[in-house]
Design a protein around this motif. Structure first.
Motif, PDB file in Angstrom:
ATOM      1  N   ARG A  71      23.168   8.693 -17.407  1.00 19.48           N
ATOM      2  CA  ARG A  71      23.362   8.452 -15.983  1.00 19.48           C
ATOM      3  C   ARG A  71      24.284   9.509 -15.359  1.00 19.48           C
ATOM      4  O   ARG A  71      25.099  10.123 -16.042  1.00 19.48           O
ATOM      5  N   ASN A  72      24.078   9.712 -14.040  1.00 17.97           N
ATOM      6  CA  ASN A  72      24.893  10.662 -13.269  1.00 17.97           C
ATOM      7  C   ASN A  72      24.779  12.094 -13.798  1.00 17.97           C
ATOM      8  O   ASN A  72      25.736  12.870 -13.721  1.00 17.97           O
ATOM      9  N   ARG A  73      23.591  12.436 -14.297  1.00 11.84           N
ATOM     10  CA  ARG A  73      23.367  13.798 -14.789  1.00 11.84           C
ATOM     11  C   ARG A  73      22.130  14.438 -14.138  1.00 11.84           C
ATOM     12  O   ARG A  73      21.658  15.470 -14.588  1.00 11.84           O
ATOM     13  N   GLY A  74      21.599  13.791 -13.083  1.00  9.78           N
ATOM     14  CA  GLY A  74      20.474  14.360 -12.358  1.00  9.78           C
ATOM     15  C   GLY A  74      19.108  13.909 -12.836  1.00  9.78           C
ATOM     16  O   GLY A  74      18.111  14.119 -12.150  1.00  9.78           O
ATOM     17  N   TYR A  75      19.046  13.288 -14.003  1.00 13.62           N
ATOM     18  CA  TYR A  75      17.751  12.854 -14.524  1.00 13.62           C
ATOM     19  C   TYR A  75      17.149  11.751 -13.659  1.00 13.62           C
ATOM     20  O   TYR A  75      15.947  11.714 -13.413  1.00 13.62           O
ATOM     21  N   GLY A  76      17.999  10.843 -13.210  1.00 11.21           N
ATOM     22  CA  GLY A  76      17.515   9.722 -12.415  1.00 11.21           C
ATOM     23  C   GLY A  76      16.891  10.169 -11.104  1.00 11.21           C
ATOM     24  O   GLY A  76      15.858   9.636 -10.687  1.00 11.21           O
ATOM     25  N   SER A  77      17.496  11.156 -10.448  1.00 10.95           N
ATOM     26  CA  SER A  77      16.962  11.646  -9.177  1.00 10.95           C
ATOM     27  C   SER A  77      15.575  12.235  -9.355  1.00 10.95           C
ATOM     28  O   SER A  77      14.669  12.006  -8.539  1.00 10.95           O
ATOM     29  N   ARG A  78      15.384  12.998 -10.420  1.00 14.17           N
ATOM     30  CA  ARG A  78      14.070  13.602 -10.678  1.00 14.17           C
ATOM     31  C   ARG A  78      13.030  12.532 -11.003  1.00 14.17           C
ATOM     32  O   ARG A  78      11.884  12.597 -10.556  1.00 14.17           O
ATOM     33  N   LEU A  79      13.433  11.549 -11.771  1.00 13.08           N
ATOM     34  CA  LEU A  79      12.536  10.451 -12.123  1.00 13.08           C
ATOM     35  C   LEU A  79      12.144   9.658 -10.885  1.00 13.08           C
ATOM     36  O   LEU A  79      10.957   9.360 -10.673  1.00 13.08           O
ATOM     37  N   PHE A  80      13.133   9.333 -10.046  1.00 19.94           N
ATOM     38  CA  PHE A  80      12.860   8.546  -8.848  1.00 19.94           C
ATOM     39  C   PHE A  80      11.934   9.315  -7.903  1.00 19.94           C
ATOM     40  O   PHE A  80      11.028   8.733  -7.297  1.00 19.94           O
ATOM     41  N   ALA A  81      12.147  10.614  -7.778  1.00 19.36           N
ATOM     42  CA  ALA A  81      11.296  11.435  -6.912  1.00 19.36           C
ATOM     43  C   ALA A  81       9.854  11.433  -7.392  1.00 19.36           C
ATOM     44  O   ALA A  81       8.911  11.384  -6.593  1.00 19.36           O
ATOM     45  N   ALA A  82       9.660  11.465  -8.709  1.00 22.05           N
ATOM     46  CA  ALA A  82       8.299  11.429  -9.251  1.00 22.05           C
ATOM     47  C   ALA A  82       7.622  10.108  -8.921  1.00 22.05           C
ATOM     48  O   ALA A  82       6.436  10.071  -8.564  1.00 22.05           O
ATOM     49  N   GLY A  83       8.366   9.022  -9.019  1.00 18.21           N
ATOM     50  CA  GLY A  83       7.798   7.724  -8.680  1.00 18.21           C
ATOM     51  C   GLY A  83       7.460   7.621  -7.210  1.00 18.21           C
ATOM     52  O   GLY A  83       6.375   7.163  -6.841  1.00 18.21           O
ATOM     53  N   MET A  84       8.367   8.076  -6.361  1.00 18.42           N
ATOM     54  CA  MET A  84       8.139   7.984  -4.921  1.00 18.42           C
ATOM     55  C   MET A  84       6.957   8.842  -4.484  1.00 18.42           C
ATOM     56  O   MET A  84       6.254   8.505  -3.519  1.00 18.42           O
ATOM     57  N   ALA A  85       6.717   9.934  -5.181  1.00 22.26           N
ATOM     58  CA  ALA A  85       5.560  10.779  -4.847  1.00 22.26           C
ATOM     59  C   ALA A  85       4.261  10.011  -5.024  1.00 22.26           C
ATOM     60  O   ALA A  85       3.274  10.256  -4.318  1.00 22.26           O
ATOM     61  N   HIS A  86       4.245   9.078  -5.961  1.00 20.63           N
ATOM     62  CA  HIS A  86       3.041   8.273  -6.193  1.00 20.63           C
ATOM     63  C   HIS A  86       2.703   7.423  -4.984  1.00 20.63           C
ATOM     64  O   HIS A  86       1.531   7.130  -4.724  1.00 20.63           O
ATOM     65  N   ALA A  87       3.714   7.038  -4.205  1.00 21.31           N
ATOM     66  CA  ALA A  87       3.480   6.183  -3.038  1.00 21.31           C
ATOM     67  C   ALA A  87       2.900   6.945  -1.863  1.00 21.31           C
ATOM     68  O   ALA A  87       2.363   6.333  -0.930  1.00 21.31           O
ATOM     69  N   GLY A  88       3.007   8.275  -1.858  1.00 27.96           N
ATOM     70  CA  GLY A  88       2.491   9.048  -0.735  1.00 27.96           C
ATOM     71  C   GLY A  88       3.197   8.667   0.558  1.00 27.96           C
ATOM     72  O   GLY A  88       4.429   8.591   0.616  1.00 27.96           O
ATOM     73  N   ASP A  89       2.410   8.364   1.593  1.00 27.96           N
ATOM     74  CA  ASP A  89       2.970   8.044   2.905  1.00 27.96           C
ATOM     75  C   ASP A  89       3.138   6.542   3.125  1.00 27.96           C
ATOM     76  O   ASP A  89       3.377   6.098   4.239  1.00 27.96           O
ATOM     77  N   ARG A  90       3.016   5.760   2.085  1.00 25.32           N
ATOM     78  CA  ARG A  90       3.136   4.312   2.225  1.00 25.32           C
ATOM     79  C   ARG A  90       4.574   3.896   2.561  1.00 25.32           C
ATOM     80  O   ARG A  90       5.531   4.599   2.210  1.00 25.32           O
ATOM     81  N   ASN A  91       4.707   2.761   3.203  1.00 21.75           N
ATOM     82  CA  ASN A  91       6.004   2.108   3.358  1.00 21.75           C
ATOM     83  C   ASN A  91       6.385   1.549   1.991  1.00 21.75           C
ATOM     84  O   ASN A  91       5.620   0.796   1.377  1.00 21.75           O
ATOM     85  N   VAL A  92       7.570   1.924   1.485  1.00 17.24           N
ATOM     86  CA  VAL A  92       7.988   1.501   0.150  1.00 17.24           C
ATOM     87  C   VAL A  92       9.104   0.472   0.277  1.00 17.24           C
ATOM     88  O   VAL A  92      10.117   0.713   0.949  1.00 17.24           O
ATOM     89  N   GLY A  93       8.918  -0.666  -0.353  1.00 17.38           N
ATOM     90  CA  GLY A  93       9.947  -1.692  -0.414  1.00 17.38           C
ATOM     91  C   GLY A  93      10.644  -1.673  -1.753  1.00 17.38           C
ATOM     92  O   GLY A  93      10.185  -1.041  -2.717  1.00 17.38           O
ATOM     93  N   GLY A  94      11.767  -2.369  -1.844  1.00 27.74           N
ATOM     94  CA  GLY A  94      12.490  -2.485  -3.096  1.00 27.74           C
ATOM     95  C   GLY A  94      13.561  -3.548  -2.983  1.00 27.74           C
ATOM     96  O   GLY A  94      13.875  -4.039  -1.893  1.00 27.74           O
ATOM     97  N   ASP A  95      14.121  -3.918  -4.118  1.00 30.43           N
ATOM     98  CA  ASP A  95      15.286  -4.802  -4.164  1.00 30.43           C
ATOM     99  C   ASP A  95      16.386  -4.052  -4.886  1.00 30.43           C
ATOM    100  O   ASP A  95      16.367  -3.920  -6.114  1.00 30.43           O
TER     101      ASP A  95
END
Length: 272
Positions: A71-95
């Motif tokens: 954690r806190n080493r930049g891996y999470g940001s890259r991973l999250f960006a890859a996931g968000m790219a899958h959503a495209g232009d959709r409205n994304v929800g989360g908890d």
């Protein structure tokens, strides 16, 4: 991820104390097999995220976990960006858990909508006579009712969710067979969770709650309530349940116009 790896991510969620269902991975994967991502470092899996697409306009993010040593080493940001790219232009929800909500707002543009509060109590009691077994309800009718309480139709997920091993469902029906409310209870790492719990009125919600709680005598039972639905919070407190956890419901675009007064229990913090 493949199906096996989704199971690993759900196990990580259990280690984080999120208490997922014992058989959640099957229903999660059915929702969107392309919506689960794993970060690997030198061949070792170190993190996960899911961004599940529901139709063409809505997606839901969850299972965002990095192993503690990474954690806190930049891996999470890259991973999250890859996931968000899958959503495209959709409205994304989360908890979002409390400690991550500011980061979601500043780095990914999520907007806070409201709190969800997890309540814990003890199952048991006698089952009311009114609610019907969910297996007796035509699935097409159930799916249509569910879609009125969620930002998008989710038949693939719902079909798997209600048929999990260790799961029971109940519905209150009108005289013409229309659905006035339904709920599901499933076995989790600890005890059982009720979710979803949708109902036209607080009285119907309580009837379904009692029917589901009766399926887990003496076991811990959890209900995740949207705080804006005061009747849902009152239902939990009336049955001796205590708050043990909370999340912030967040969206990248508009907050969906849902009948929050009919949403007494969130289906899942991981998939909405």
């Amino acid at each position: 991820m493949d199906r096996r790896e989704v199971g690993t991510a759900v196990d990580w969620a259990g280690q984080e104390g999120w208490n997922p269902g014992v058989h959640d991975a099957e229903a999660f994967y059915a929702a969107d097999p392309g919506g689960f991502f794993v970060a690997e470092l030198d061949g070792e899996p170190i993190g996960s995220v899911s961004v599940v697409n529901y139709g063409e306009t809505f997606a839901f993010a969850g299972l965002y976990i990095l192993k503690p040593g990474y954690r806190n080493r930049g891996y999470g940001s890259r991973l999250f960006a890859a996931g968000m790219a899958h959503a495209g232009d959709r409205n994304v929800g989360g908890d979002g858990v409390v400690e991550m909500q500011e980061k979601y707002r500043t780095r990914s543009g999520f907007r806070f909508a409201y709190r969800n509060i997890r309540f814990e109590g003890t199952g048991g009691g006698s089952e009311p006579e009114g609610p019907a077994d969910l297996a007796e309800v035509p699935f097409e009718r159930l799916s249509a009712y569910d879609a009125r309480h969620f930002p998008a139709p989710r038949p693939a997920f719902l079909s798997s969710w209600i048929r999990q091993e260790g799961t029971s469902g109940r519905a209150v029906l009108a005289d013409d067979g229309g659905i006035r409310g339904y709920g599901v209870i499933r076995r989790c790492r600890s005890g059982y969770k009720i979710g979803p719990l949708f109902a036209e009125t607080p009285e119907i919600a309580e009837e379904i709650f009692l029917a589901l709680s009766a399926q887990a005598p003496g076991e811990p039972v959890y209900l995740d309530t949207p705080e804006p639905n005061a009747a849902a919070v009152a239902l939990a407190r009336r049955h001796g349940m205590s708050p043990v956890f909370e999340t912030g419901r967040i969206y990248t675009k508009t907050i969906p116009d849902l009948p929050i007064r009919e949403i007494f229990g969130v289906t899942s913090f991981e998939l909405g």
